[in-house]
Design an enzyme around this catalytic site. Structure first.
Site, PDB file in Angstrom:
ATOM      1  N   LYS A  66       0.845  -1.205   0.000  1.00  0.00           N
ATOM      2  CA  LYS A  66       0.000   0.000   0.000  1.00  0.00           C
ATOM      3  C   LYS A  66       0.877   1.249   0.000  1.00  0.00           C
ATOM      4  O   LYS A  66       2.073   1.179   0.316  1.00  0.00           O
ATOM      5  CB  LYS A  66      -0.916  -0.018   1.228  1.00  0.00           C
ATOM      6  CG  LYS A  66      -0.177   0.005   2.555  1.00  0.00           C
ATOM      7  CD  LYS A  66      -1.107  -0.271   3.744  1.00  0.00           C
ATOM      8  CE  LYS A  66      -0.337  -0.259   5.054  1.00  0.00           C
ATOM      9  NZ  LYS A  66      -1.177  -0.676   6.180  1.00  0.00           N
ATOM     10  N   TYR A  98      13.569  30.893   4.909  1.00  0.00           N
ATOM     11  CA  TYR A  98      12.438  31.715   5.337  1.00  0.00           C
ATOM     12  C   TYR A  98      12.525  32.114   6.811  1.00  0.00           C
ATOM     13  O   TYR A  98      12.879  31.297   7.666  1.00  0.00           O
ATOM     14  CB  TYR A  98      11.131  30.941   5.117  1.00  0.00           C
ATOM     15  CG  TYR A  98      10.777  30.776   3.664  1.00  0.00           C
ATOM     16  CD1 TYR A  98      10.523  31.889   2.864  1.00  0.00           C
ATOM     17  CD2 TYR A  98      10.719  29.522   3.084  1.00  0.00           C
ATOM     18  CE1 TYR A  98      10.198  31.744   1.519  1.00  0.00           C
ATOM     19  CE2 TYR A  98      10.387  29.364   1.733  1.00  0.00           C
ATOM     20  CZ  TYR A  98      10.135  30.486   0.959  1.00  0.00           C
ATOM     21  OH  TYR A  98       9.825  30.344  -0.362  1.00  0.00           O
TER      22      TYR A  98
HETATM   23  C1  PLP Z   1      -0.370  -1.514   6.971  1.00  0.00           C
HETATM   24  C2  PLP Z   1      -0.808  -2.803   7.514  1.00  0.00           C
HETATM   25  C3  PLP Z   1       0.121  -3.830   7.768  1.00  0.00           C
HETATM   26  C4  PLP Z   1       1.618  -3.639   7.629  1.00  0.00           C
HETATM   27  O1  PLP Z   1       2.142  -3.161   8.836  1.00  0.00           O
HETATM   28  P1  PLP Z   1       3.716  -3.107   9.145  1.00  0.00           P
HETATM   29  O2  PLP Z   1       3.771  -2.751  10.563  1.00  0.00           O
HETATM   30  O3  PLP Z   1       4.309  -2.072   8.248  1.00  0.00           O
HETATM   31  O4  PLP Z   1       4.257  -4.473   8.855  1.00  0.00           O
HETATM   32  C5  PLP Z   1      -0.364  -5.048   8.156  1.00  0.00           C
HETATM   33  N1  PLP Z   1      -1.682  -5.259   8.358  1.00  0.00           N
HETATM   34  C6  PLP Z   1      -2.604  -4.298   8.165  1.00  0.00           C
HETATM   35  C7  PLP Z   1      -4.047  -4.596   8.391  1.00  0.00           C
HETATM   36  C8  PLP Z   1      -2.199  -3.036   7.761  1.00  0.00           C
HETATM   37  O5  PLP Z   1      -3.109  -2.066   7.580  1.00  0.00           O
END
Ligand code: PLP
Length: 368
Positions: A39, A263
């Site tokens: 993702k 800035y």
């Molecule tokens: C994002 C996500 C993960 C991955 O988590 P990590 O801590 O980066 O391994 C696993 N399960 C779900 C449901 C998630 O939303």
């Protein structure tokens, strides 16, 4: 000419290191299959480049957040099926059913809708029940589990093939995590009375090396796949860095004493200062929160402090102590010499926030 010669900033992605990190988990947990989480542009690494590299690495699903990410996994030509981790809108479910993607189930309303779409397309819909053991984000509450298996069994077009949950404090609260694991195990027992559940998953990166959930047979791997483990473990040393963010010096000048930099002049030179302007800023994902925190880049073998505020497209760093710097020189912004953890603590955020902030303006270059 080298591909990156005209890039102001780019992320070099090491897919071999990702395969290595997957193998570390495979060796530690040989009885579990793996779901790489891709993702949010594969945690900033670029979704297409990552899924193509990992498609044949003995994995079961690609974890995504949305149907549009699932569509990108499919369009990349992967044979590995996407699994959509979170809830979907009713209008998205048709596309899920048509393509045979895996989705999560948080209740009977969703089940009914998926079942009617399955009927419409004459297709079995493969779903994983999400149980809310304490995350408070999605899923069926444990108190609503009794009888659920029997109800779901009656939907002709549904194939409930999995059960999962998500830990909310694995790196912070061991006692609470054990309660979540027990609640998950109870839900698996309950549902197994009426349903066959070939995929059972609970642990992600903060838990894989540190907790045991006896009924599980798959792990979801986000941060660990990308070389960052959120929990102390002897296995952490084996993980490899997967992304190095580089930028180039665009200009080099000497500013006189008492000259403001960036800035609002939050930094003022206290003597003649050799200042390198670097071609990346918060528009590329170098967070504005890193302004005036002691953040530094790694240039010609030396650390160079960022001076004053981070701007949208540029930062200024002090190179007075570094010899031979020239326009075009490459600075490491994030990587083996400037690890996630360092930027995380300076920006007072979490590692995934640093890595997913790298923007679309930054080309991803895949090392092979
Ligand atoms: C994002 C996500 C993960 C991955 O988590 P990590 O801590 O980066 O391994 C696993 N399960 C779900 C449901 C998630 O939303």
């Amino acid at each position: 000419m080298e591909q990156t010669a005209t890039y102001r900033a780019w992320a070099e992605v090491d897919t071999e290191a990702m395969k290595h990190n997957l193998n570390v988990v495979r060796r530690v947990m040989p009885d579990h299959s793996r779901m790489p989480i891709v993702k949010a542009e594969a945690y900033g690494h670029g979704i297409e480049g990552v899924v193509k590299a990992l498609d044949n690495e003995d994995i079961r699903f690609f974890g995504v957040a949305t149907p549009s990410e699932a569509a990108r996994v499919q369009a990349a030509g992967c044979r590995t099926c996407p699994f959509i981790l979170g809830p979907c809108f009713p209008a998205e479910r048709e596309m899920i059913v048509q393509n045979g993607w895996r989705a999560a189930l948080s209740g009977l309303d969703e089940a009914e809708h998926f079942n009617s779409l399955g009927k419409l397309y004459n297709k079995k819909v493969n779903l994983h029940i999400n149980v809310d053991t304490g995350m408070g984000r999605a899923g069926v509450l444990p108190c609503d589990m009794p009888g659920l298996g029997e109800r779901l069994k009656q939907f002709e077009y549904l194939n409930v093939e999995g059960i999962y949950s998500h830990l909310s404090a694995a790196s912070q609260d061991i006692a609470f995590t054990h309660r979540q694991i027990r609640a998950y195990e109870a839900a698996v027992r309950e549902l197994s009375v009426s349903l066959d559940l070939p995929y059972r998953h609970l642990c992600s990166s903060a838990a894989v090396f540190n907790y045991k959930a006896p009924s599980t047979n798959m792990v979801r791997l986000g941060r660990i796949l990308y070389g960052y483990s959120p929990m102390p473990s002897p296995h952490n040393r084996e993980l490899r860095n997967t992304l190095t963010l580089y930028s180039r010096v665009t200009l080099l000048r000497t500013l006189p004493s008492d000259h403001g930099v960036s800035y609002n002049h939050t930094y003022i030179t206290d003597g003649p200062t050799r200042v390198a302007t670097i071609g990346l800023g918060f528009g590329d994902g170098y967070l504005h929160y890193l302004s005036n925190t002691g953040a530094r880049v790694y240039l010609n073998g030396e650390y160079c402090p960022v001076l004053g505020r981070v701007t949208m497209d540029q930062i200024m760093v002090d190179v007075t102590h570094v010899s031979g710097v020239q326009a075009g020189d490459v600075a490491e912004i994030l990587g083996p010499n400037v690890p996630w953890a360092e930027l995380t603590s300076r920006a007072k955020t979490i590692p995934s926030n640093i890595i997913t902030s790298i923007s679309g303006r930054v080309p991803r270059v895949y090392k092979s």
